[in-house]
Scaffold this motif. Structure first.
Motif, PDB file in Angstrom:
ATOM      1  N   GLU A  55      21.709  13.539  10.595  1.00  0.00           N
ATOM      2  CA  GLU A  55      21.327  13.247   9.400  1.00  0.00           C
ATOM      3  C   GLU A  55      21.347  14.771   8.519  1.00  0.00           C
ATOM      4  O   GLU A  55      21.728  14.777   7.300  1.00  0.00           O
ATOM      5  N   GLU A  56      20.915  16.134   9.305  1.00  0.00           N
ATOM      6  CA  GLU A  56      20.905  17.351   8.513  1.00  0.00           C
ATOM      7  C   GLU A  56      22.326  17.736   8.359  1.00  0.00           C
ATOM      8  O   GLU A  56      22.489  18.022   7.169  1.00  0.00           O
ATOM      9  N   ALA A  57      23.325  17.211   9.040  1.00  0.00           N
ATOM     10  CA  ALA A  57      24.875  17.659   8.843  1.00  0.00           C
ATOM     11  C   ALA A  57      25.079  16.933   7.575  1.00  0.00           C
ATOM     12  O   ALA A  57      25.958  17.422   6.782  1.00  0.00           O
ATOM     13  N   LEU A  58      25.021  15.523   7.253  1.00  0.00           N
ATOM     14  CA  LEU A  58      25.562  14.789   6.290  1.00  0.00           C
ATOM     15  C   LEU A  58      24.721  15.079   4.910  1.00  0.00           C
ATOM     16  O   LEU A  58      25.400  15.086   3.759  1.00  0.00           O
ATOM     17  N   GLU A  59      23.448  15.450   5.041  1.00  0.00           N
ATOM     18  CA  GLU A  59      22.925  15.781   3.837  1.00  0.00           C
ATOM     19  C   GLU A  59      23.115  17.410   3.565  1.00  0.00           C
ATOM     20  O   GLU A  59      23.381  17.592   2.208  1.00  0.00           O
ATOM     21  N   PHE A  82      27.645  -4.125   0.164  1.00  0.00           N
ATOM     22  CA  PHE A  82      27.948  -3.758  -1.151  1.00  0.00           C
ATOM     23  C   PHE A  82      26.939  -4.474  -2.130  1.00  0.00           C
ATOM     24  O   PHE A  82      26.909  -5.619  -2.219  1.00  0.00           O
ATOM     25  N   GLU A  83      26.487  -3.669  -2.926  1.00  0.00           N
ATOM     26  CA  GLU A  83      25.310  -4.040  -3.812  1.00  0.00           C
ATOM     27  C   GLU A  83      26.198  -4.303  -5.220  1.00  0.00           C
ATOM     28  O   GLU A  83      26.194  -3.601  -6.166  1.00  0.00           O
ATOM     29  N   THR A  84      26.540  -5.664  -5.270  1.00  0.00           N
ATOM     30  CA  THR A  84      27.289  -5.905  -6.370  1.00  0.00           C
ATOM     31  C   THR A  84      26.480  -6.985  -7.026  1.00  0.00           C
ATOM     32  O   THR A  84      25.770  -7.745  -6.419  1.00  0.00           O
ATOM     33  N   LYS A  85      26.854  -7.483  -8.221  1.00  0.00           N
ATOM     34  CA  LYS A  85      26.421  -8.910  -8.808  1.00  0.00           C
ATOM     35  C   LYS A  85      26.727  -9.874  -8.115  1.00  0.00           C
ATOM     36  O   LYS A  85      27.755 -10.179  -7.298  1.00  0.00           O
ATOM     37  N   PRO A  86      25.524 -10.872  -7.964  1.00  0.00           N
ATOM     38  CA  PRO A  86      25.969 -12.209  -6.759  1.00  0.00           C
ATOM     39  C   PRO A  86      26.945 -13.201  -7.264  1.00  0.00           C
ATOM     40  O   PRO A  86      27.520 -13.543  -6.343  1.00  0.00           O
ATOM     41  N   ILE A  87      27.255 -13.323  -8.581  1.00  0.00           N
ATOM     42  CA  ILE A  87      28.128 -14.237  -8.939  1.00  0.00           C
ATOM     43  C   ILE A  87      29.010 -13.725  -9.836  1.00  0.00           C
ATOM     44  O   ILE A  87      28.467 -13.177 -11.050  1.00  0.00           O
ATOM     45  N   GLU A  88      30.325 -13.532  -9.771  1.00  0.00           N
ATOM     46  CA  GLU A  88      31.231 -13.311 -10.687  1.00  0.00           C
ATOM     47  C   GLU A  88      32.510 -14.173 -10.701  1.00  0.00           C
ATOM     48  O   GLU A  88      32.674 -14.806  -9.773  1.00  0.00           O
ATOM     49  N   SER A 144      30.597  12.269  -6.145  1.00  0.00           N
ATOM     50  CA  SER A 144      31.162  11.821  -7.119  1.00  0.00           C
ATOM     51  C   SER A 144      32.315  10.795  -6.578  1.00  0.00           C
ATOM     52  O   SER A 144      32.948  10.103  -7.800  1.00  0.00           O
ATOM     53  N   TYR A 145      32.599  10.766  -5.443  1.00  0.00           N
ATOM     54  CA  TYR A 145      33.506   9.944  -5.247  1.00  0.00           C
ATOM     55  C   TYR A 145      33.290   8.394  -5.112  1.00  0.00           C
ATOM     56  O   TYR A 145      32.192   8.036  -4.656  1.00  0.00           O
ATOM     57  N   ILE A 146      34.100   7.655  -5.532  1.00  0.00           N
ATOM     58  CA  ILE A 146      33.977   5.962  -5.513  1.00  0.00           C
ATOM     59  C   ILE A 146      33.178   5.538  -4.146  1.00  0.00           C
ATOM     60  O   ILE A 146      33.952   6.038  -3.027  1.00  0.00           O
ATOM     61  N   LEU A 147      32.291   4.803  -4.096  1.00  0.00           N
ATOM     62  CA  LEU A 147      31.674   4.059  -2.959  1.00  0.00           C
ATOM     63  C   LEU A 147      31.257   5.130  -1.863  1.00  0.00           C
ATOM     64  O   LEU A 147      30.652   4.704  -0.785  1.00  0.00           O
ATOM     65  N   PHE A 172      27.203   6.975   2.549  1.00  0.00           N
ATOM     66  CA  PHE A 172      26.440   7.672   3.050  1.00  0.00           C
ATOM     67  C   PHE A 172      25.020   6.971   3.144  1.00  0.00           C
ATOM     68  O   PHE A 172      24.306   7.231   4.062  1.00  0.00           O
ATOM     69  N   ARG A 173      24.651   6.196   2.235  1.00  0.00           N
ATOM     70  CA  ARG A 173      23.268   5.562   2.338  1.00  0.00           C
ATOM     71  C   ARG A 173      23.374   4.715   3.497  1.00  0.00           C
ATOM     72  O   ARG A 173      22.495   4.500   4.364  1.00  0.00           O
ATOM     73  N   SER A 174      24.460   3.874   3.810  1.00  0.00           N
ATOM     74  CA  SER A 174      24.476   3.116   5.081  1.00  0.00           C
ATOM     75  C   SER A 174      24.270   4.051   6.409  1.00  0.00           C
ATOM     76  O   SER A 174      23.624   3.449   7.367  1.00  0.00           O
ATOM     77  N   THR A 175      24.978   5.023   6.324  1.00  0.00           N
ATOM     78  CA  THR A 175      25.042   5.855   7.639  1.00  0.00           C
ATOM     79  C   THR A 175      23.885   6.417   7.688  1.00  0.00           C
ATOM     80  O   THR A 175      23.282   6.623   8.876  1.00  0.00           O
ATOM     81  N   LEU A 176      23.113   7.091   6.978  1.00  0.00           N
ATOM     82  CA  LEU A 176      21.811   7.631   6.788  1.00  0.00           C
ATOM     83  C   LEU A 176      20.608   6.489   7.272  1.00  0.00           C
ATOM     84  O   LEU A 176      19.816   6.806   8.267  1.00  0.00           O
ATOM     85  N   LYS A 177      20.679   5.261   6.785  1.00  0.00           N
ATOM     86  CA  LYS A 177      19.881   4.246   7.240  1.00  0.00           C
ATOM     87  C   LYS A 177      20.241   4.006   8.586  1.00  0.00           C
ATOM     88  O   LYS A 177      19.168   3.794   9.587  1.00  0.00           O
ATOM     89  N   ALA A 178      21.358   3.802   9.259  1.00  0.00           N
ATOM     90  CA  ALA A 178      21.753   3.563  10.538  1.00  0.00           C
ATOM     91  C   ALA A 178      20.928   4.578  11.502  1.00  0.00           C
ATOM     92  O   ALA A 178      20.605   4.376  12.357  1.00  0.00           O
ATOM     93  N   LEU A 179      21.269   6.003  11.028  1.00  0.00           N
ATOM     94  CA  LEU A 179      20.639   6.989  11.848  1.00  0.00           C
ATOM     95  C   LEU A 179      19.130   7.020  11.806  1.00  0.00           C
ATOM     96  O   LEU A 179      18.380   7.281  12.752  1.00  0.00           O
ATOM     97  N   GLU A 180      18.537   6.548  10.739  1.00  0.00           N
ATOM     98  CA  GLU A 180      16.992   6.510  10.751  1.00  0.00           C
ATOM     99  C   GLU A 180      16.593   5.175  11.541  1.00  0.00           C
ATOM    100  O   GLU A 180      15.569   5.523  12.089  1.00  0.00           O
ATOM    101  N   ASP A 181      17.299   4.050  11.669  1.00  0.00           N
ATOM    102  CA  ASP A 181      17.183   3.199  12.607  1.00  0.00           C
ATOM    103  C   ASP A 181      17.012   3.587  14.009  1.00  0.00           C
ATOM    104  O   ASP A 181      16.399   3.247  14.563  1.00  0.00           O
ATOM    105  N   MET A 182      18.070   4.455  14.195  1.00  0.00           N
ATOM    106  CA  MET A 182      18.266   4.975  15.436  1.00  0.00           C
ATOM    107  C   MET A 182      16.997   5.681  16.053  1.00  0.00           C
ATOM    108  O   MET A 182      16.676   5.570  16.953  1.00  0.00           O
TER     109      MET A 182
END
Length: 958
Positions: A469-473, A537-543, A483-486, A491-501
């Protein structure tokens, strides 16, 4: 007789279902609708709102998994879902606590070693629970395991006591008030008879297929109570799974559909790879704007290319409802290198050089504080390791300590500051190379702290997760990666996985007493956990455009459906056979076998095709990737319907690609300065060979002294291998120079070879590649020398070893200095004939006795196309001239060590043929040298197939 309902393929299932429910139920708020997955609920709400004239309260919506959870928690309040790793830990405790399996090796294993088999064991117990297999049905399995299945003895031992182990595991789950997925399903099936589901007047189970045993029990109980209404999608008589469930309920079938079923318009496309599939998908999307469209990805690997080359190039808004594996992201790549550097670490802080470099040269790391020049510091470190900087103490070291790197950087920086335009030796030549003295090297210490030293004291999963976590932060704060897309999702998913760990029940426990073994097990476990993480991926439910997986498309109809990667092994997927569960066990227990899963794949594929108006099926047409059996069935059905072959054409994607470079290859003029350099050079046969291969390659290598960048590896590089082999053979024969060698001496020579091999091949390399090189080189050298001695005239004399020869050669009116180091020269004292021996670690022949007579050696084009090397004839020229020996008394051969063969230059030719062949090759060499010294002939590449293997092709082809 009570009835179940069926809506056939070919109509909009949710549209028909919404009409049926509105006409059947009394009050929507007292109604629940249960689908196979979550996504149909979103479309169902839309369908209901379109049919209702006035606003109304919504019914309850569930996926089947959510409904099972709802039932289980009504009876087992306070129970929590157990994370998969925690369930494995609990199962591990169960195995260790069983007295009857005291002899099982798993009781002595650490949790890290148990992990692999434990996953299969937990999945099997989960399957037993979700199918509601009673313990008494396990007796036959246990009895057979006592005899012995074809699995390891430790597994047979576990299977012998599987019912006791399962009961013990359930007891621990109850004690901790926790559910695994299977145990929750089992609990819900047993609770359904004890509870009232009075919050709903009716529960509509819609579009379910391939139900588990516990799900069938729950539906039958609610069916018998008059609570459940069951609506299939598809005709039960066509599908044994549906037909079997109708019989299980003892029900009849009523078909409901207001609109007539319609056949889809199906088009099949083939591409040569995934990217050609994506380009075809983009073309289809572009031609069908504004439609309700789905792109189905059976594999998520193609998601990012699809977003880049298709979805982002059209104006339609897009929803993504498919998980993407974390292991395919650069974040996981960085974590992998950090973990591997710790796994391979020796002692308290000695790191494998190759793994160390993979961390510091990772794009995230070398771009830390990029505006301050960190990347230059990282580049300087890599140059210290490869020996590009003179007198580096780190050059070619297999292991390093970060403190040493910092000291070496400071030393080199002081040298750079003390000498204006400091000169450092670069790969054998003096070149002006300046260390960047503007980089604040405290950044290097920070990087060492964050990515290396901080992990050295870690001994538990919690501590490794915390440091990751410290290295990624640190990366997030000090690089522009935000600024990179996605990148946010990754990073959010990885940090959550590490927190769950960190929250795992055993996260602060060591796996074993040995520090090194514990580190290996913990590191391996952390990577295994992260490999299983998938990015949402947090996108709109129906498109209007949906990018979804096969399961996410259940019960939904589309105007246009594009199904990617319809290849065998993808649709259907390859059968997953557990190494824990022996063949025949599924049939004994009466649970679905892996073979039965194919019907589920076929059902979802046909439902997807037949529920769409326009279907585009794409597959990769490659020899190792056959198209799916589902494609074959579509083609066969069309041929049967029309009673003719090839009635359904395949749209084969063809994209013309020009392999020619975008810019013209360079023509490098021979300036007066270059001509002066040429006149001052001595040319070796190898340099002439480089010229006939490519004049520009010769320019880069022999005029500018460029070399391919060296890397850091545990393996021995190709050039180093050749040097080692030559040194071994030179050392072997040095004691026999100028001595007659006869058969009684062969044993002494072979013994000397063995000692030379031991001295030169017992280096510091510990990798598997180095080990194999040692073994193979030893075998090849012994085989070569044995054959070489046995086939040689008896006696013979070695007159020269690694001897340098020089002579001038007139080409185009210019006397040119030639030099060459000959590996070995033998003399046959009986005939007075000399044999030049050149060792080659390869196995390719280079000389043809007849070829030079069929080409013009006055033509550089012919020479390039047909002559591989001038080395042997020029060695003959050098040796005969310096020793005043007629060229006719000298032969030459290549000793091809790879396949233990020899290639004689003259190949048994007559004396006249020898002289003619020698002169032809010598004329060709003169032609090449005259071309080199012709100022009107620029260095121009031949620009052919050899360019692909050239170390400098990036300089020519931009």
């Amino acid at each position: 007789m009570k009835k179940v309902y069926s809506i056939p393929f070919g109509v909009d299932f949710l549209k028909e279902l919404s009409g049926f429910i509105l006409s059947d139920c009394h009050r929507l708020p007292d109604t629940a609708i249960v689908f196979a997955g979550k996504r149909p609920s979103l479309y169902m709400k839309q369908a209901l709102s379109e049919k209702m004239a006035t606003p109304a309260y919504s019914p309850g919506f569930f996926s089947i998994e959510e409904f099972i959870d709802h039932i289980a928690r009504k009876r087992f309040q306070g129970f929590k879902d157990l994370e998969y790793p925690d369930a494995l830990w609990l199962l591990y405790q169960s195995v260790r606590s069983l007295p009857r399996s005291a002899g099982n090796p798993f009781q002595q294993k650490t949790f890290g070693d148990f992990f692999y088999w434990g996953k299969h064991l937990l999945d099997f117990i989960d399957q037993l629970d979700s199918e509601d297999i009673a313990s008494d049905r396990l007796r036959s399995l246990e009895e057979n395991a006592e005899i012995g299945y074809d699995v390891p003895a430790s597994i047979n031992n576990l299977l012998t006591h599987i019912s006791i182990l399962r009961d013990s595991f359930h007891g621990l789950l109850d004690e901790k008030m926790s559910f695994t997925r299977g145990y929750k399903y089992l609990a819900a099936s047993r609770a359904i008879g004890e509870i009232e589901v009075d919050e709903f007047e009716k529960i509509y189970f819609a579009g379910l297929f391939g139900l588990l045993g516990t799900e069938k029990l729950i539906l039958r109980d609610l069916w018998n109570k008059g609570k459940a209404v069951i609506i299939f999608e598809g005709t039960p008589s066509d599908w044994p799974v549906l037909k079997g469930f109708v019989s299980y309920l003892g029900a009849g079938v009523e078909y409901i559909a207001q609109e007539a079923a319609r056949p889809p318009a199906v088009t099949i496309h083939s591409g040569f790879d995934t990217h050609s599939e994506i380009l075809k998908a983009h073309s289809i999307l572009k031609d069908n704007p504004g439609q309700k469209t789905a792109v189905i990805l059976p594999l998520s690997d193609a998601l990012f290319p699809l977003l880049t080359f298709a979805a982002d190039r059209i104006s339609a808004p897009c929803n993504i409802a498919i998980g993407y594996p974390l292991e395919r992201t650069p974040v996981f790549d960085l974590i992998t290198h950090i973990i591997r550097s710790q796994t391979s670490r020796q002692g308290s802080g000695m790191y494998q050089a190759a793994e160390y470099l993979r961390v510091i040269l990772h794009p995230f790391v070398k771009n830390i504080d990029a505006d301050r020049g960190t990347w230059q510091a990282m580049l300087d470190i890599s140059r210290l390791f490869t020996g590009e900087i003179r007198d580096s103490a780190l050059a070619n070291r297999p292991f390093i300590i970060p403190d040493e790197v910092e000291r070496e950087l400071r030393t080199v920086r002081r040298e750079a500051e003390s000498v204006q335009g400091s000169r450092f030796k670069v790969q054998g030549s003096e070149t002006k190379t300046k260390i960047n003295d503007n980089v604040p090297y405290e950044i290097v210490r920070e990087i060492h702290d964050v990515f290396f030293r901080n992990f050295e004291g870690a001994a538990t999963i919690y501590e490794y997760a915390e440091r990751l976590e410290e290295a990624l932060e640190y990366v997030l704060e000090r690089t522009p990666v935000r600024s990179y897309i996605l990148s946010g999702e990754i990073f959010r998913s990885t940090l959550k996985a590490l927190e769950d760990m960190k929250g795992l029940s055993f996260s602060k426990a060591a796996f074993c007493d040995s520090r090194e073994e514990n580190r290996r097990l913990i590191c391996d476990f952390v990577l295994r956990l992260l490999e299983s993480v998938r990015l949402p991926f947090e996108t709109k439910p129906i498109e209007s455009l949906e990018i979804i997986g096969v399961l996410e498309s259940r019960n939904i109809s589309f105007d246009t459906t594009i199904i990617m990667d319809v290849n065998e092994g993808v649709l259907p997927q390859q059968k997953r056979v557990s190494p824990l569960i022996p063949s025949g066990v599924h049939e004994i227990l009466g649970i679905p076998s892996p073979r039965q899963g194919e019907e589920i794949y076929r059902y979802y594929f046909e439902r997807l095709v037949r529920s769409s108006k326009n279907v585009h099926i794409l597959y990769v047409d490659a020899e190792d990737r056959p198209r799916s059996r589902y494609v074959e069935k579509i083609l066969w059905d069309a041929e049967k319907a029309q009673r003719a072959l090839d009635v359904m054409p395949i749209d084969r994607s063809v994209y013309p690609i020009s392999l020619r470079p975008g810019t013209a290859a360079p023509a490098i003029e021979k300036t007066p300065f270059i001509m002066e350099l040429l006149r001052s050079k001595a040319f070796s046969p190898s340099s002439i060979d480089r010229y006939i291969s490519c004049p520009v390659f010769f320019y880069y290598r022999d005029i500018l002294s460029f070399e391919e960048k060296k890397g850091i590896s545990d393996d021995v590089e190709a050039a180093d291998r050749g040097t080692i082999i030559h040194r071994i053979l030179q050392e072997t024969f040095e004691g026999f120079l100028n001595r007659e060698i006869s058969k009684p001496m062969h044993g002494e020579i072979m013994a000397r070879l063995g000692r030379a091999i031991d001295r030169h091949l017992q280096g510091s390399g510990n990798s598997g590649d180095y080990y194999l090189f040692r073994k193979l080189a030893s075998f090849k050298l012994q085989s070569f020398l044995q054959k070489n001695l046995n086939n040689a005239p008896d006696p013979f004399i070695i007159v020269h070893l690694e001897q340098r020869f020089g002579r001038t050669l007139n080409a185009g009116g210019t006397d040119i200095n030639l030099i060459g180091t000959i590996d070995r020269v033998d003399l046959d004292p009986g005939t007075g004939q000399y044999m030049i021996v050149d060792y080659k670690t390869g196995g390719a022949a280079q000389y043809s006795k007849s070829l030079p007579r069929r080409i013009s050696v006055a033509s550089m084009s012919d020479i390039h196309r047909h002559i591989s090397s001038f080395q042997l004839p020029l060695y003959i020229y050098l040796f005969s001239g310096q020793q005043n020996i007629p060229a006719g008394a000298v032969n030459a051969k290549l000793a091809l060590l790879r396949n233990n063969t020899e290639e004689h230059f003259f190949k048994g030719a007559s004396q006249e043929e020898k002289e003619g062949l020698y002169e032809i090759y010598l004329e060709g060499a003169k032609t090449a040298l005259a071309d080199i010294f012709d100022p009107a002939r620029p260095f121009t590449p031949f620009d052919d197939k050899e360019c692909g293997e050239c170390a400098f092709n990036h300089l020519c082809h931009v």
